[in-house]
Design an enzyme around this catalytic site. Structure first.
Site, PDB file in Angstrom:
ATOM      1  N   ASP A 201      40.118  40.441  30.553  1.00 36.17           N
ATOM      2  CA  ASP A 201      40.975  39.359  31.065  1.00 36.17           C
ATOM      3  C   ASP A 201      40.666  39.172  32.547  1.00 36.17           C
ATOM      4  O   ASP A 201      40.566  40.149  33.294  1.00 36.17           O
ATOM      5  CB  ASP A 201      42.451  39.740  30.874  1.00 36.17           C
ATOM      6  CG  ASP A 201      42.821  39.819  29.399  1.00 36.17           C
ATOM      7  OD1 ASP A 201      42.247  39.040  28.607  1.00 36.17           O
ATOM      8  OD2 ASP A 201      43.662  40.656  29.030  1.00 36.17           O
TER       9      ASP A 201
ATOM     10  N   GLU B 186      35.182  52.195  24.229  1.00 32.70           N
ATOM     11  CA  GLU B 186      35.287  50.738  24.391  1.00 32.70           C
ATOM     12  C   GLU B 186      36.663  50.419  24.954  1.00 32.70           C
ATOM     13  O   GLU B 186      37.696  50.827  24.413  1.00 32.70           O
ATOM     14  CB  GLU B 186      35.078  49.974  23.079  1.00 32.70           C
ATOM     15  CG  GLU B 186      35.098  48.467  23.394  1.00 32.70           C
ATOM     16  CD  GLU B 186      34.984  47.514  22.215  1.00 32.70           C
ATOM     17  OE1 GLU B 186      34.895  47.975  21.056  1.00 32.70           O
ATOM     18  OE2 GLU B 186      35.017  46.295  22.469  1.00 32.70           O
TER      19      GLU B 186
ATOM     20  N   ASP C 203      32.493  35.688  29.831  1.00 32.46           N
ATOM     21  CA  ASP C 203      32.083  34.284  29.686  1.00 32.46           C
ATOM     22  C   ASP C 203      32.550  33.471  30.897  1.00 32.46           C
ATOM     23  O   ASP C 203      32.555  32.258  30.846  1.00 32.46           O
ATOM     24  CB  ASP C 203      32.663  33.692  28.402  1.00 32.46           C
ATOM     25  CG  ASP C 203      34.177  33.703  28.402  1.00 32.46           C
ATOM     26  OD1 ASP C 203      34.757  34.661  28.965  1.00 32.46           O
ATOM     27  OD2 ASP C 203      34.795  32.764  27.877  1.00 32.46           O
TER      28      ASP C 203
ATOM     29  N   LYS D   4      44.665  34.890  39.478  1.00 30.04           N
ATOM     30  CA  LYS D   4      45.615  34.673  40.577  1.00 30.04           C
ATOM     31  C   LYS D   4      45.557  35.858  41.541  1.00 30.04           C
ATOM     32  O   LYS D   4      45.481  37.011  41.102  1.00 30.04           O
ATOM     33  CB  LYS D   4      47.037  34.557  40.027  1.00 30.04           C
ATOM     34  CG  LYS D   4      47.287  33.266  39.295  1.00 30.04           C
ATOM     35  CD  LYS D   4      48.757  33.172  38.935  1.00 30.04           C
ATOM     36  CE  LYS D   4      48.991  31.987  38.030  1.00 30.04           C
ATOM     37  NZ  LYS D   4      50.202  32.108  37.267  1.00 30.04           N
TER      38      LYS D   4
HETATM   39  C1  SAM Z   1      39.865  38.514  26.256  1.00 30.28           C
HETATM   40  S1  SAM Z   1      40.297  39.832  25.237  1.00 30.28           S
HETATM   41  C2  SAM Z   1      38.761  40.371  24.554  1.00 30.28           C
HETATM   42  C3  SAM Z   1      38.930  41.187  23.303  1.00 30.28           C
HETATM   43  C4  SAM Z   1      37.636  41.734  22.667  1.00 30.28           C
HETATM   44  N1  SAM Z   1      36.975  42.677  23.558  1.00 30.28           N
HETATM   45  C5  SAM Z   1      36.703  40.615  22.280  1.00 30.28           C
HETATM   46  O1  SAM Z   1      35.654  40.470  22.935  1.00 30.28           O
HETATM   47  O2  SAM Z   1      37.028  39.869  21.333  1.00 30.28           O
HETATM   48  C6  SAM Z   1      40.685  41.162  26.383  1.00 30.28           C
HETATM   49  C7  SAM Z   1      41.282  42.366  25.706  1.00 30.28           C
HETATM   50  O3  SAM Z   1      41.433  43.412  26.650  1.00 30.28           O
HETATM   51  C8  SAM Z   1      42.734  43.979  26.509  1.00 30.28           C
HETATM   52  N2  SAM Z   1      43.085  44.502  27.837  1.00 30.28           N
HETATM   53  C9  SAM Z   1      43.380  43.776  28.944  1.00 30.28           C
HETATM   54  N3  SAM Z   1      43.604  44.583  29.998  1.00 30.28           N
HETATM   55  C10 SAM Z   1      43.457  45.857  29.538  1.00 30.28           C
HETATM   56  C11 SAM Z   1      43.584  47.146  30.149  1.00 30.28           C
HETATM   57  N4  SAM Z   1      43.912  47.281  31.436  1.00 30.28           N
HETATM   58  N5  SAM Z   1      43.368  48.236  29.387  1.00 30.28           N
HETATM   59  C12 SAM Z   1      43.044  48.112  28.064  1.00 30.28           C
HETATM   60  N6  SAM Z   1      42.926  46.922  27.431  1.00 30.28           N
HETATM   61  C13 SAM Z   1      43.112  45.805  28.155  1.00 30.28           C
HETATM   62  C14 SAM Z   1      43.614  42.843  26.029  1.00 30.28           C
HETATM   63  O4  SAM Z   1      44.764  43.273  25.352  1.00 30.28           O
HETATM   64  C15 SAM Z   1      42.656  42.073  25.122  1.00 30.28           C
HETATM   65  O5  SAM Z   1      42.684  42.560  23.785  1.00 30.28           O
END
Ligand code: SAM
Length: 337
Positions: free
Chosen positions: A109, A34, A145, A113
């Site tokens: 995320d 994951e 979403d 931009k």
């Molecule tokens: C919007 S949150 C969603 C968290 C979780 N999956 C949920 O659905 O509640 C995005 C997560 O991805 C992590 N993340 C963002 N870019 C990442 C990357 N390149 N590698 C690993 N994790 C990443 C962030 O730190 C964050 O915890």
């Protein structure tokens, strides 16, 4: 069965490239990944749903890691390991081709931009790495979403020959049996729709994405009539680009027989904040430039490029300066600007 490594902080910059997952878990079982597990609801759900698989979670947020590591220390989840890592680093450096049965990405995320587009998880290079790492018939699941992210992902996935859509449409708005993640619950509470994708690895050959391993330690030995103080005084912060490697030299520090250069090396699969060390040798006017031995910097292509560019700059400071010997990847200067 080997002795498992448990309750130990794991970081992809400190782990072997590639990683021996059987040794890490103490069992040789199907491996599920994951990416970006956040507060871990889905990760723990996976662990319970697949007791006969080993589950690897990766995250870049320390806050999320601490929270999930805390729960792992309190409760028994022998089939879960969490790793501090960018997805790109884990996929390219830790996992060999055809090693994963499932990959899950929940609410990545968006990085809307244009300047930030390279950070998006769903992009060609990263998706190719995922396809390479999936076993035959392995699955890739994505949830978002954000409609623009869903549309962009649908286009990218449809243009990926190694994956077959498991749904009758590019995405669906609900997947029965799915546990709700923290982010997903908020999205729904705020009235946003969610978009779910499910793809399967087919028998079209995967793109060749070999595991990126450590290179030899880079170094350069050179002579120059300049002293350490001369070189330190001439230093000004600068940037160097070598293809898609971006290096920033931000500061220099003087030791008794050394200069320490602080550097940031950003490569497509790894980012490192580290230092290069220039040491005065016992032979007059001779210096060695190498990766500092403290910290845990890995000798990547970008680090080789960093030694080359700094070495070239130091040599350019005096017309009599010359290289005595060096160990650098052969094409290190190709494409440098
Ligand atoms: C919007 S949150 C969603 C968290 C979780 N999956 C949920 O659905 O509640 C995005 C997560 O991805 C992590 N993340 C963002 N870019 C990442 C990357 N390149 N590698 C690993 N994790 C990443 C962030 O730190 C964050 O915890």
């Amino acid at each position: 069965m080997t002795t498992p490594i448990q309750n130990q902080k794991l970081d992809s910059l400190l782990m072997p490239w590639h990683t021996d997952w059987t040794a890490l878990f103490g069992t040789d079982r199907p491996l599920i990944l994951e990416i970006g597990f956040g507060y871990g609801a889905f990760l723990f759900h996976l662990a319970r749903q697949h007791p006969q698989s080993n589950i690897v979670g990766i995250e870049i947020s320390n806050r999320c890691l601490v929270k999930v590591e805390g729960r792992l220390a309190r409760e028994s989840f022998p089939n879960v390991r969490v790793i501090h890592s960018r997805a790109e680093t884990a996929l390219n450096h830790l996992f060999v081709p055809e090693s994963l049965t499932e990959i899950h990405i929940n609410f990545p995320d968006p990085w809307f931009k244009t300047d930030h587009a390279r950070r998006r998880l769903m992009q060609r290079d990263t998706l190719d790495a995922m396809v390479s790492r999936l076993q035959p018939n392995g699955s890739l699941y994505l949830a978002t979403d954000i409609i623009a992210y869903a549309e962009m992902s649908a286009e990218l996935l449809a243009a990926t020959p190694g994956l077959t859509n498991q749904l009758a449409s590019p995405w669906v708005n609900s997947l029965p049996g799915r546990v709700t993640t923290k982010y997903e619950a908020r999205a729904r509470a705020e009235g946003r729709s969610c978009y779910y994708f499910a793809y399967r690895r087919n028998d079209v050959p995967a793109p060749a994405v070999p595991v990126i391993k450590d290179l030899d330690m880079p170094h350069m030995v050179f002579t120059t009539p300049l002293s350490l103080d001369d070189m330190r005084d001439r230093f000004e912060a600068f940037h160097h680009n070598d293809g898609d490697v971006h290096i920033g030299y931000s500061a220099v520090f003087r030791g008794e027989y050394t200069l320490l250069f602080e550097i940031h090396v950003n490569e497509p699969t790894i980012s490192q904040h580290t230092a290069l060390l220039l040491t005065q040798r016992q032979v007059e006017n001779e210096y060695t430039l190498q990766l500092a031995s403290f910290g845990h910097a890995r000798p990547t292509e970008g680090v080789h490029a960093a030694v080359y560019a700094l070495g070239s700059w130091l040599l350019s400071l005096h017309p009599d300066a010359q290289v005595v010997k060096q160990k650098l990847r052969p094409d290190v200067s190709a494409g440098a600007t």
